[in-house]
Design a protein around this motif. Structure first.
Motif, PDB file in Angstrom:
ATOM      1  N   GLU A 142      41.033  32.172  41.644  1.00  0.00           N
ATOM      2  CA  GLU A 142      39.891  31.805  40.809  1.00  0.00           C
ATOM      3  C   GLU A 142      38.694  32.689  41.156  1.00  0.00           C
ATOM      4  O   GLU A 142      38.323  32.815  42.317  1.00  0.00           O
ATOM      5  CB  GLU A 142      39.533  30.325  41.016  1.00  0.00           C
ATOM      6  N   LEU A 202      39.138  32.798  35.382  1.00  0.00           N
ATOM      7  CA  LEU A 202      38.142  33.870  35.365  1.00  0.00           C
ATOM      8  C   LEU A 202      36.940  33.383  34.572  1.00  0.00           C
ATOM      9  O   LEU A 202      37.020  33.156  33.369  1.00  0.00           O
ATOM     10  CB  LEU A 202      38.723  35.131  34.737  1.00  0.00           C
ATOM     11  N   LEU A 258      45.814  35.563  39.586  1.00  0.00           N
ATOM     12  CA  LEU A 258      44.561  35.095  38.990  1.00  0.00           C
ATOM     13  C   LEU A 258      44.829  34.037  37.923  1.00  0.00           C
ATOM     14  O   LEU A 258      45.593  34.254  36.992  1.00  0.00           O
ATOM     15  CB  LEU A 258      43.796  36.271  38.392  1.00  0.00           C
ATOM     16  N   GLU A 259      44.177  32.884  38.077  1.00  0.00           N
ATOM     17  CA  GLU A 259      44.375  31.757  37.154  1.00  0.00           C
ATOM     18  C   GLU A 259      43.103  31.385  36.393  1.00  0.00           C
ATOM     19  O   GLU A 259      43.174  30.910  35.264  1.00  0.00           O
ATOM     20  CB  GLU A 259      44.879  30.529  37.923  1.00  0.00           C
ATOM     21  N   LEU A 307      46.969  33.647  34.071  1.00  0.00           N
ATOM     22  CA  LEU A 307      45.627  33.190  33.710  1.00  0.00           C
ATOM     23  C   LEU A 307      45.690  31.907  32.883  1.00  0.00           C
ATOM     24  O   LEU A 307      46.381  31.835  31.872  1.00  0.00           O
ATOM     25  CB  LEU A 307      44.910  34.282  32.926  1.00  0.00           C
ATOM     26  N   LEU A 342      39.927  31.318  30.743  1.00  0.00           N
ATOM     27  CA  LEU A 342      39.120  32.520  30.551  1.00  0.00           C
ATOM     28  C   LEU A 342      37.830  32.088  29.861  1.00  0.00           C
ATOM     29  O   LEU A 342      37.829  31.764  28.672  1.00  0.00           O
ATOM     30  CB  LEU A 342      39.890  33.540  29.711  1.00  0.00           C
ATOM     31  N   LEU A 372      47.539  30.703  29.157  1.00  0.00           N
ATOM     32  CA  LEU A 372      46.118  30.488  28.916  1.00  0.00           C
ATOM     33  C   LEU A 372      45.891  29.212  28.097  1.00  0.00           C
ATOM     34  O   LEU A 372      46.338  29.102  26.959  1.00  0.00           O
ATOM     35  CB  LEU A 372      45.524  31.687  28.180  1.00  0.00           C
ATOM     36  N   THR A 416      47.393  39.788  33.143  1.00  0.00           N
ATOM     37  CA  THR A 416      47.193  38.699  34.118  1.00  0.00           C
ATOM     38  C   THR A 416      47.918  37.463  33.599  1.00  0.00           C
ATOM     39  O   THR A 416      47.307  36.525  33.093  1.00  0.00           O
ATOM     40  CB  THR A 416      45.694  38.411  34.322  1.00  0.00           C
TER      41      THR A 416
END
Length: 581
Positions: free
Chosen positions: A423, A447, A444-445, A467, A470, A490, A464
């Protein structure tokens, strides 16, 4: 910033409030009648010791449940039950009965006939005090929870008759005192009195020598009596958010104390005798005007969690480095200008909060914090992104949004070195672009780039694949990468307050599915255009018009295609063979 790690309050509202399931046969109300209609209902009854009827919208306790006489644990919490039927007395083997968060007001006398009941939870029901006398007949009770029941006093009968209580939960009521009969609760181990109206510490608690947990958070206490030292078995003492100005020296006699929460009082110093509390693992001092770290605090080498948020600190003592077992340290909302190098000696540290200080840079020795997983630097005076962070190989969450203090204008490509980062919070800065290397961060989960100056996203962000969130609201984005819908994990995408064109704003307002559909349709259109262009090129070449590039050159110069030159030449002289005059 809000840290997901547990604060002192989150560790313990009710230590024993967990399901002790004898058998995990979850029978919902809608299935009960079907089960009882089987050929051998007696076998079902004999084997049904646990039932979960919680969150079912029940307005009464189903008779099918009351017929299961072998039940030992019954969960009926979070319903709309208005009364307890007389048939409750059939549950003679029930040891655990949870009825919290219903619409009960009165308790029927038959409830007192449950001779095996050990744990009763009536929390979240606005009970008539006079109906509580029935609880005094439950002589086998060990745990009684009456949180949020509107109590202004405790019926004396409960304290007189229930001699086996070990846990008494009375938080979030309107109590100003406890009945003197509370001294009969000699087996009491835990008492929860948070969010009541106590102005004076209930001194009768000091004779209950088996007490291990006292929670008096969020009351109006002005002092702690010296007799507190008699509670030699006390392990957890919560008196946060009161009006305390000092502590008694005798508290040092509570030698088994492991958790002490003094947050949000008016304490400026601690008695030197507290140095004897060598078993402390969690201490909360946030919201007190300490100005300096108490010297004795550095002798509590067994500490794991230490809260010093908003304590007017300017720095740390040299001896602070002795707290080598610290795993959580909250120094946010202070006046620290230089990163305290003593922290770098805390090699077991996993969470460090330095938000809302005046830190300008980080020391190279921060690399010694090899176990650090969460770092909070929000709201400091960092002149640029501190590249010393890249040496924190275990870092999973980084908070560096700048809602106050200096603003960051760039995020280095070397961010990719944080391979374990899950994060990243960089909101409220002046970032105009993101590094393409974000696409090389497989873990990365989350952003968070809200409130920046981003004009576009790098195409590499589509790589990513883990993720989940976002956050892009309040930027200058007009379009999204065409393959953004490849981020199949996402779930949250925010685009509010951006001048979106592709996808247009009305599509963005419809949510992720509409955005993904738009991006896919765009790709299909581009693919079709490419195919048509390739087909047309082939036709031109096959008909002798020359290569596609020559055709373009000819058109730019205003000339005819190569094949037309023959026709023009023939027109000047005699007609070509086969042409008619």
């Amino acid at each position: 910033m809000a840290y997901p790690s547990a604060k002192l309050q989150m560790h313990r509202f009710d230590i024993t409030d967990t399901f002790k399931t004898l058998t995990k046969e979850l029978l919902r109300q809608e299935h009960l009648s079907k089960v009882l209609q089987k050929k051998e209902p007696h076998r079902v009854t004999d084997r049904t010791f646990f039932i979960d009827g919680s969150n079912q919208g029940l307005k009464t306790i189903p008779s099918e449940i009351l017929a299961l006489k072998e039940l030992e644990e019954v969960h009926l919490e979070n319903n709309q039950i208005e009364e307890i039927p007389q048939g409750i007395q059939q549950l003679q083997n029930t040891k655990v009965l949870y009825l919290h968060n219903n619409s009960l007001q009165d308790l029927c006398p038959e409830l007192g006939a449950l001779s095996s009941l050990e744990s009763l939870d009536l929390s979240g029901n606005l009970l008539v005090i006079s109906s509580l006398h029935v609880v005094s007949h439950l002589r086998t009770l060990r745990e009684l929870r009456l949180y949020r029941t509107g109590l202004t006093e405790i019926p004396t009968g409960i304290c007189k008759s229930l001699h086996h209580l070990e846990l008494f939960g009375l938080s979030e009521n309107f109590l100003e005192s406890l009945p003197k009969e509370i001294v009969n609760q000699t087996k009491l181990r835990e008492i929860y009195l948070k969010q009541n109206h106590f102005e004076v510490f209930p001194c009768d608690l000091c004779v209950l020598y088996n007490l291990e947990v006292i929670d008096l958070d969020e009351n109006k206490l002005k002092s702690i009596p010296g007799d507190i030292g008699q509670l030699v078995r006390l392990q957890k003492f919560y008196v946060a958010s009161n009006h305390l100005m000092s502590l008694p020296e005798s508290l040092s006699q509570c030698s088994k104390l492991s958790v002490l929460d003094l947050s949000h009082n008016s304490i400026h110093s601690l008695p030197s005798s507290l140095e004897l509390l060598t078993e402390l693992t969690e201490v909360g001092l946030s919201g007190n005007g300490l100005e300096k770290v108490p010297r004795l605090l550095c002798s509590w080498v067994s500490l794991h969690l230490l809260y010093l948020r908003n304590t007017s600190l300017h720095g740390l003592r040299r001896s602070f480095k002795c707290l080598v077992n610290l795993r959580f340290l909250d120094l946010s909302q202070n006046h620290i200008e230089h990163f305290p190098v003593q922290i770098c000696a805390l090699k077991n540290l996993e969470i460090l909060a330095l938000d809302d200080n005046k830190v300008r840079q980080l020391p190279p020795s921060i690399s010694l914090l090899s176990n650090l997983k969460i770092l909070g630097l929000t709201g400091n005076d960092l002149l640029s992104f501190p590249e010393e962070i890249f040496s924190l190989i275990s870092l999973e969450k980084l908070y560096i949004g700048q809602d106050q203090g200096s603003k960051l204008s760039s995020l280095p490509e070397n961010i990719k070195r944080l391979m374990n980062l899950k994060e990243l919070y960089i909101e409220n800065n002046r970032l105009e672009q993101l590094p393409a290397s974000l696409g090389l961060m497989p873990n990365l989960e989350v952003l968070d780039c809200r409130h920046n100056l981003l004009k576009q996203l790098p195409d590499a962000i589509c790589h990513t694949r883990n993720l989940r969130e976002l956050l892009l609201e309040d930027n200058l984005l007009s379009c999204l990468p065409e393959n953004l819908d490849h981020l199949v994990n996402l779930k949250v995408l925010t685009l509010m307050n951006n001048p979106m064109v592709d996808p247009p704003i009305y599509v963005c307002n419809q949510g992720n599915e509409a955005i993904w559909k738009h991006l896919k349709e765009n790709r299909i259109r581009k693919m079709m255009a490419t195919m048509i262009q390739a087909w047309w090129r082939g036709i031109m070449v096959r008909k002798g018009y020359g290569s596609y590039e020559e055709l373009l050159k000819a058109r730019k110069k205003g000339k005819s295609p190569p094949k037309d030159k023959k026709g023009k030449k023939a027109a000047k002289g005699k007609p070509a063979k086969g042409n008619k005059k």
